[in-house]
Design a protein around this motif. Structure first.
Motif, PDB file in Angstrom:
ATOM      1  N   CYS A 211       0.815  -1.215   0.000  1.00 18.24           N
ATOM      2  CA  CYS A 211       0.000   0.000   0.000  1.00 18.24           C
ATOM      3  C   CYS A 211       0.850   1.267   0.000  1.00 18.24           C
ATOM      4  O   CYS A 211       0.309   2.374  -0.006  1.00 18.24           O
ATOM      5  CB  CYS A 211      -0.960  -0.001   1.186  1.00 18.24           C
ATOM      6  SG  CYS A 211      -0.172  -0.288   2.779  1.00 18.24           S
ATOM      7  N   GLU A 223      -5.654  -1.165  -8.236  1.00 19.58           N
ATOM      8  CA  GLU A 223      -6.961  -0.936  -8.857  1.00 19.58           C
ATOM      9  C   GLU A 223      -7.358  -2.074  -9.790  1.00 19.58           C
ATOM     10  O   GLU A 223      -8.543  -2.377  -9.948  1.00 19.58           O
ATOM     11  CB  GLU A 223      -6.944   0.406  -9.589  1.00 19.58           C
ATOM     12  CG  GLU A 223      -6.896   1.596  -8.615  1.00 19.58           C
ATOM     13  CD  GLU A 223      -6.887   2.938  -9.318  1.00 19.58           C
ATOM     14  OE1 GLU A 223      -6.464   2.992 -10.500  1.00 19.58           O
ATOM     15  OE2 GLU A 223      -7.292   3.933  -8.682  1.00 19.58           O
ATOM     16  N   GLN A 245      -3.620  10.197   5.709  1.00 16.90           N
ATOM     17  CA  GLN A 245      -4.803  10.231   4.853  1.00 16.90           C
ATOM     18  C   GLN A 245      -5.815  11.283   5.296  1.00 16.90           C
ATOM     19  O   GLN A 245      -6.530  11.857   4.472  1.00 16.90           O
ATOM     20  CB  GLN A 245      -5.473   8.853   4.801  1.00 16.90           C
ATOM     21  CG  GLN A 245      -6.449   8.722   3.645  1.00 16.90           C
ATOM     22  CD  GLN A 245      -7.067   7.338   3.566  1.00 16.90           C
ATOM     23  OE1 GLN A 245      -7.601   6.828   4.551  1.00 16.90           O
ATOM     24  NE2 GLN A 245      -6.997   6.714   2.398  1.00 16.90           N
ATOM     25  N   ARG A 246      -5.891  11.576   6.571  1.00 12.94           N
ATOM     26  CA  ARG A 246      -6.851  12.554   7.072  1.00 12.94           C
ATOM     27  C   ARG A 246      -6.339  13.993   6.985  1.00 12.94           C
ATOM     28  O   ARG A 246      -7.147  14.925   6.969  1.00 12.94           O
ATOM     29  CB  ARG A 246      -7.212  12.237   8.527  1.00 12.94           C
ATOM     30  CG  ARG A 246      -7.893  10.895   8.721  1.00 12.94           C
ATOM     31  CD  ARG A 246      -8.132  10.596  10.193  1.00 12.94           C
ATOM     32  NE  ARG A 246      -6.886  10.433  10.943  1.00 12.94           N
ATOM     33  CZ  ARG A 246      -6.832  10.068  12.229  1.00 12.94           C
ATOM     34  NH1 ARG A 246      -7.959   9.835  12.903  1.00 12.94           N
ATOM     35  NH2 ARG A 246      -5.675   9.938  12.845  1.00 12.94           N
ATOM     36  N   SER A 262      -3.437   8.390  -1.258  1.00  8.84           N
ATOM     37  CA  SER A 262      -4.653   8.128  -0.496  1.00  8.84           C
ATOM     38  C   SER A 262      -5.537   7.122  -1.219  1.00  8.84           C
ATOM     39  O   SER A 262      -6.126   6.220  -0.600  1.00  8.84           O
ATOM     40  CB  SER A 262      -5.406   9.445  -0.274  1.00  8.84           C
ATOM     41  OG  SER A 262      -6.565   9.235   0.492  1.00  8.84           O
ATOM     42  N   ALA A 263      -5.623   7.254  -2.544  1.00  9.47           N
ATOM     43  CA  ALA A 263      -6.433   6.319  -3.337  1.00  9.47           C
ATOM     44  C   ALA A 263      -5.887   4.902  -3.234  1.00  9.47           C
ATOM     45  O   ALA A 263      -6.663   3.926  -3.247  1.00  9.47           O
ATOM     46  CB  ALA A 263      -6.463   6.769  -4.797  1.00  9.47           C
ATOM     47  N   GLY A 265      -4.409   3.553  -0.589  1.00 11.38           N
ATOM     48  CA  GLY A 265      -4.907   3.011   0.669  1.00 11.38           C
ATOM     49  C   GLY A 265      -6.361   2.596   0.566  1.00 11.38           C
ATOM     50  O   GLY A 265      -6.764   1.531   1.064  1.00 11.38           O
ATOM     51  N   ASP A 266      -7.160   3.411  -0.107  1.00  8.37           N
ATOM     52  CA  ASP A 266      -8.589   3.092  -0.286  1.00  8.37           C
ATOM     53  C   ASP A 266      -8.770   1.803  -1.085  1.00  8.37           C
ATOM     54  O   ASP A 266      -9.677   1.007  -0.802  1.00  8.37           O
ATOM     55  CB  ASP A 266      -9.298   4.240  -0.995  1.00  8.37           C
ATOM     56  CG  ASP A 266      -9.464   5.469  -0.102  1.00  8.37           C
ATOM     57  OD1 ASP A 266      -9.379   5.313   1.130  1.00  8.37           O
ATOM     58  OD2 ASP A 266      -9.656   6.567  -0.652  1.00  8.37           O
ATOM     59  N   MET A 269      -8.296  -1.151   1.142  1.00 11.02           N
ATOM     60  CA  MET A 269      -9.440  -1.309   2.043  1.00 11.02           C
ATOM     61  C   MET A 269     -10.661  -1.835   1.281  1.00 11.02           C
ATOM     62  O   MET A 269     -11.473  -2.574   1.833  1.00 11.02           O
ATOM     63  CB  MET A 269      -9.742   0.006   2.740  1.00 11.02           C
ATOM     64  CG  MET A 269      -8.741   0.327   3.845  1.00 11.02           C
ATOM     65  SD  MET A 269      -9.229   1.717   4.889  1.00 11.02           S
ATOM     66  CE  MET A 269      -8.963   3.094   3.757  1.00 11.02           C
ATOM     67  N   ALA A 270     -10.783  -1.481  -0.003  1.00  6.85           N
ATOM     68  CA  ALA A 270     -11.869  -2.023  -0.813  1.00  6.85           C
ATOM     69  C   ALA A 270     -11.747  -3.533  -0.978  1.00  6.85           C
ATOM     70  O   ALA A 270     -12.746  -4.218  -1.237  1.00  6.85           O
ATOM     71  CB  ALA A 270     -11.890  -1.340  -2.180  1.00  6.85           C
ATOM     72  N   LEU A 275      -8.327  -0.752   8.293  1.00  8.07           N
ATOM     73  CA  LEU A 275      -7.704   0.559   8.306  1.00  8.07           C
ATOM     74  C   LEU A 275      -6.762   0.617   9.513  1.00  8.07           C
ATOM     75  O   LEU A 275      -7.143   1.009  10.613  1.00  8.07           O
ATOM     76  CB  LEU A 275      -8.763   1.660   8.399  1.00  8.07           C
ATOM     77  CG  LEU A 275      -8.331   3.090   8.063  1.00  8.07           C
ATOM     78  CD1 LEU A 275      -9.569   3.975   7.885  1.00  8.07           C
ATOM     79  CD2 LEU A 275      -7.442   3.698   9.127  1.00  8.07           C
ATOM     80  N   ASP A 518      -0.661   7.501   9.979  1.00  6.21           N
ATOM     81  CA  ASP A 518      -0.867   6.800   8.703  1.00  6.21           C
ATOM     82  C   ASP A 518       0.409   6.586   7.899  1.00  6.21           C
ATOM     83  O   ASP A 518       0.563   5.570   7.235  1.00  6.21           O
ATOM     84  CB  ASP A 518      -1.885   7.521   7.809  1.00  6.21           C
ATOM     85  CG  ASP A 518      -3.257   7.656   8.432  1.00  6.21           C
ATOM     86  OD1 ASP A 518      -3.478   7.076   9.512  1.00  6.21           O
ATOM     87  OD2 ASP A 518      -4.104   8.346   7.858  1.00  6.21           O
TER      88      ASP A 518
END
Length: 592
Positions: A211, A223, A245-246, A262-263, A265-266, A269-270, A275, A518
Motif C-alpha cells: 500500500c 486498482e 490520509q486525514r 490516499s487512493a 490506501g482506499d 481497504m476495498a 484501516l 498513517d
C-alpha cells in the motif's frame, strides 16, 4: 576483461534474454530507499553504486536487502522503462523476482533474472559486458558486433507440477473463486517454484506492505485487483501509506502525491483490509502469537514477528502479500519451517557498561551488515534486559542492512532462551565479534551531517509505541522546543489514541511537536521537512540510513534524550556517545 566470451550457467528465476554493460557490486541493494523509482538512479548514499543509473545495464548484486517494497520499485522501473536490462544474483531473492513476475502480469513487460551462485558471482568483478539467455550468462570485454536482440517480455511458465494442491487450491486456480483469486494463486505458485516449496500452508493473517505509493504502477496494480473483485480471505492489516490520509492537505502535501497515495490506501481497504496504516503491526491488538503461521511484509515487522514474537513468516515481497491474503495460502518454505530458523552465524557482543537507547539501533545496523542472508545468534546480551522498544529499534536497523528475516539473541528472544535450540548440532558456524572499532564505523556511517545545526528532529521510524510516548512525555515536560526546529512524530492511529487517553500528549504538544499518523518518515518529505532544512536528527538507525538518499539531507543519529535536547538548542553534538568512546581497541567500556 575476457578476450574471448566466457559462459556461466545458473538457475533462471525469470526467463528472458537481454544484454548490456555489466554493473557490479558485492553489496546487496534495497531497491526501495536505494533506487529512485522514477529515474533508476541508485540513491542509497552508503552503497558503492550510489549515483549510478540502472537503465539498460545488466545489474549484478549478491541479492537484495532491506525493504520488502523493493518489488514495487522494480515493477515501477520496468513499467516506466528505467529498469536494468537483466538481474544477475549470487543468491535467490524473492523480493526482486516477484517485482518482475508482477510486471509480467500487469504490464506484460519483463526482464531476465538469473542466479549463478556465490562462487561464479565473485568472478564477475571487473567484467565489461553481459548477455543473458535463459540460464546462460555470456561475458565479454565489450558489446559484441552482432545483430542480437533481447526480449522485453517472457512467456509465463506452466504451473509447477511438484506443488501439492488441495481441492480448494485447484478450484482457485481454475477460476471458480473469481479472476482475482485465480491470478493470485498463479503468482503464489510461481513463487513456490522459486522457493522450492512442494506444498502450501494455511495462514492466519496478513500484513500488506504494497500500500506504499511508489508511482503510478503501484496504484494501477491495486486498482486492477479491485476491478477483478478481489477480497481478502484472512484478517489483513495495512502498512503505513505514503501520506497522512486525514491531514495531507493540512500538512501541505502536493496533491500529485496526496491523491494517488490516499487512493492506494482506499483500494486495499476495498479488498477488505483493515484501516490500520502502521509499519508496526506488532503494536496492534491483532499481533500474532508464538508459532502462528502468518504472512507479513514490511521488513522491520517481519523481523520483529519472527524474532521477538516467535511467529512464522517469510520476508514477503510487496504484492505477494496481497496475493496470499486473497488465497489464504502460502508456500511452505523458509521461516515457516524449523530448519531455516536455525542460526547461520554466531555474533559475540562484549560486556556492556552504561549505554543509552542509541545502542540497540546501532548494534542492529552493525550486525545486519555482517550477516547478509544468514540468521545470527547473538551472545553477550543475556543480562542486558533489552526492552521491547530496544528490540524494535534493533530489528528495524538490522532489517535495513541485512537480508535475513530473523535474529536470535541468546537468553532474550523466545526461541533462543536456550541458545542450543537454535543451533544445528552438526554445523560449524562462522563467528564475528563486535568491537568499538566496528561500532564507531557504523556510527559514523549513520551520522552523515556535515555541521552541528539541526533543523528537523524525526521520531517514529518504526512507528512510536505507547511506551515511547511515555518516555518522550517525560523528556518534554516543562520544556519548549526551539522556534526554528521541527520535531515530528509518526505513529499509528490506534497508538496515538492510547497516548492521548494516557495523558502523554499534553506535554508533547505543549513542547511544540507535530503528530503525523498513517505514514512514516520513510515516506515523508517536504513540506513536513521545510524546504530550507539541511540537517535532520533521529534516533532511528533505519531512517538515519535511508534519509540522505530519500530526502537529500544530512543526518545526526543519537538517543531519544539527545534528540529532545537538539530540538531545544537546534544543535547536535558531533561526538559519539560516551559509552562508545573506546578505552581499548577491542572492547566496549565497562563503565562510564
Amino acid at each position: 576483461m575476457p578476450s574471448t566470451p566466457v559462459r556461466l550457467y545458473g538457475r533462471s528465476l525469470v526467463e528472458g534474454a537481454a544484454q548490456g554493460t555489466l554493473l557490479f557490486a558485492d553489496v546487496g541493494l534495497s531497491f526501495w530507499g536505494g533506487v529512485d523509482p522514477v529515474t533508476g538512479e541508485v540513491i542509497d548514499r552508503h552503497h558503492p553504486l550510489s549515483g549510478e543509473h540502472l537503465a539498460g545495464r545488466v545489474l549484478a548484486i549478491p541479492s537484495g536487502r532491506g525493504s520488502c517494497t523493493g518489488s514495487s520499485v522494480l515493477m515501477e522501473l520496468i513499467s516506466n522503462g528505467h529498469a536494468p536490462a537483466a538481474l544477475i544474483l549470487a543468491e535467490v531473492d524473492e523480493i526482486l523476482a516477484l517485482g518482475v513476475l508482477v510486471a509480467e502480469v500487469i504490464f506484460q513487460r519483463s526482464l531476465p533474472v538469473l542466479c549463478i551462485g556465490r562462487e561464479a558471482f565473485e568472478g564477475l568483478r571487473g567484467q565489461g559486458f553481459g548477455r543473458v539467455e535463459g540460464n546462460c550468462l555470456t561475458l565479454s570485454g565489450r558489446r559484441p558486433n552482432d545483430q542480437w536482440h533481447g526480449t522485453g517480455t517472457a512467456p509465463q511458465p506452466s504451473m509447477p507440477s511438484s506443488v501439492q494442491l488441495s481441492e480448494r487450491d485447484r478450484a482457485m486456480l481454475d477460476g471458480t473463486h473469481g479472476k482475482a483469486t485465480q491470478v493470485a494463486m498463479q503468482i503464489v505458485l510461481r513463487m513456490a517454484e522459486i522457493q522450492d516449496a512442494d506444498e502450501l500452508l494455511d495462514i492466519t493473517q496478513a500484513h500488506i506492505d504494497g500500500c506504499i505509493y511508489t508511482g503510478p504502477a503501484s496504484l494501477r496494480f491495486a486498482e486492477q485487483w479491485v476491478q477483478w473483485g478481489a477480497k481478502v480471505s484472512v484478517p489483513t492489516t495495512l502498512n503505513s501509506i505514503s501520506v497522512d490520509q486525514r491531514r495531507w492537505r493540512e500538512l501541505g502535501v502536493d496533491p500529485a502525491l496526496g491523491e494517488p497515495a490516499s487512493a492506494l490506501g482506499d483500494a486495499y481497504m476495498a479488498m477488505g483490509a483493515q484501516l490500520s496504516f502502521s509499519c508496526a503491526p506488532y503494536l496492534l491488538d491483532t499481533a500474532p502469537t508464538a508459532g502462528e503461521q502468518i504472512v507479513w511484509a514490511e521488513s522491520n515487522a517481519v523481523v520483529y514477528a519472527n524474532s521477538v514474537l516467535g511467529a512464522r513468516t517469510q520476508k514477503y515481497p510487496d504484492f505477494l502479500d496481497i496475493c496470499i491474503a486473497l488465497c489464504g495460502r502460502a508456500p511452505l518454505a523458509g521461516c515457516h519451517l524449523d530448519g531455516p530458523r536455525k542460526a547461520g552465524m554466531i555474533v559475540e557482543v562484549p560486556s556492556l557498561g552504561s549505554v543509552d537507547d542509541s545502542f540497540y539501533p546501532l548494534l542492529g545496523y552493525h550486525i545486519g551488515s555482517l550477516t547478509g542472508r544468514r540468521v545470527p545468534l547473538i551472545h553477550g546480551l543475556e543480562n542486558a534486559a533489552p526492552t521491547l522498544d530496544d528490540l524494535k529499534a534493533f530489528g528495524a536497523a538490522f532489517a535495513t542492512t541485512s537480508a535475513a528475516p530473523l535474529f536470535h539473541i541468546a537468553g532474550v528472544t523466545p526461541e533462543a532462551m536456550d541458545a542450543a535450540k537454535v543451533l544445528d548440532r552438526d554445523a560449524v558456524l562462522p563467528m564475528e565479534t563486535v568491537n568499538t572499532t566496528g561500532l564507531l564505523a557504523s556510527w559514523r556511517e549513520l551520522n552523515s551531517a556535515r555541521h552541528r545545526h539541526v533543523d528537523v528532529v524525526s521520531l517514529g521510524n518504526p512507528h512510536f509505541s505507547l511506551s515511547e510516548f511515555a518516555a518522550l512525555s517525560r523528556l518534554c515536560t516543562g520544556r519548549t522546543k526551539h522556534a526554528e526546529v521541527v520535531l515530528a512524530i509518526t505513529c499509528g492511529r490506534a497508538v496515538l489514541e492510547q497516548a492521548r487517553q494516557a495523558g502523554y500528549l499534553d506535554a508533547i504538544q505543549a513542547f511544540g511537536a507535530t503528530l503525523v499518523t498513517d505514514t512514516c518518515w520513510c515516506m515523508l518529505g517536504e513540506p513536513v521537512i521545510p524546504p530550507a532544512a539541511t540537517t535532520l536528527m533521529t534516533n532511528s538507525g533505519k531512517y538515519a540510513h535511508y534519509a540522505p538518499g530519500l530526502v537529500g539531507r544530512g543526518v545526526h543519529f543519537a538517543s531519544l534524550a539527545d534528540c529532545v535536547e537538539a530540538a531545544c538548542t537546534a544543535t547536535a553534538s558531533d561526538h559519539p556517545p560516551q559509552w562508545l568512546r573506546p578505552c581499548a581497541p577491542e572492547e566496549i567500556p565497562s563503565d562510564v
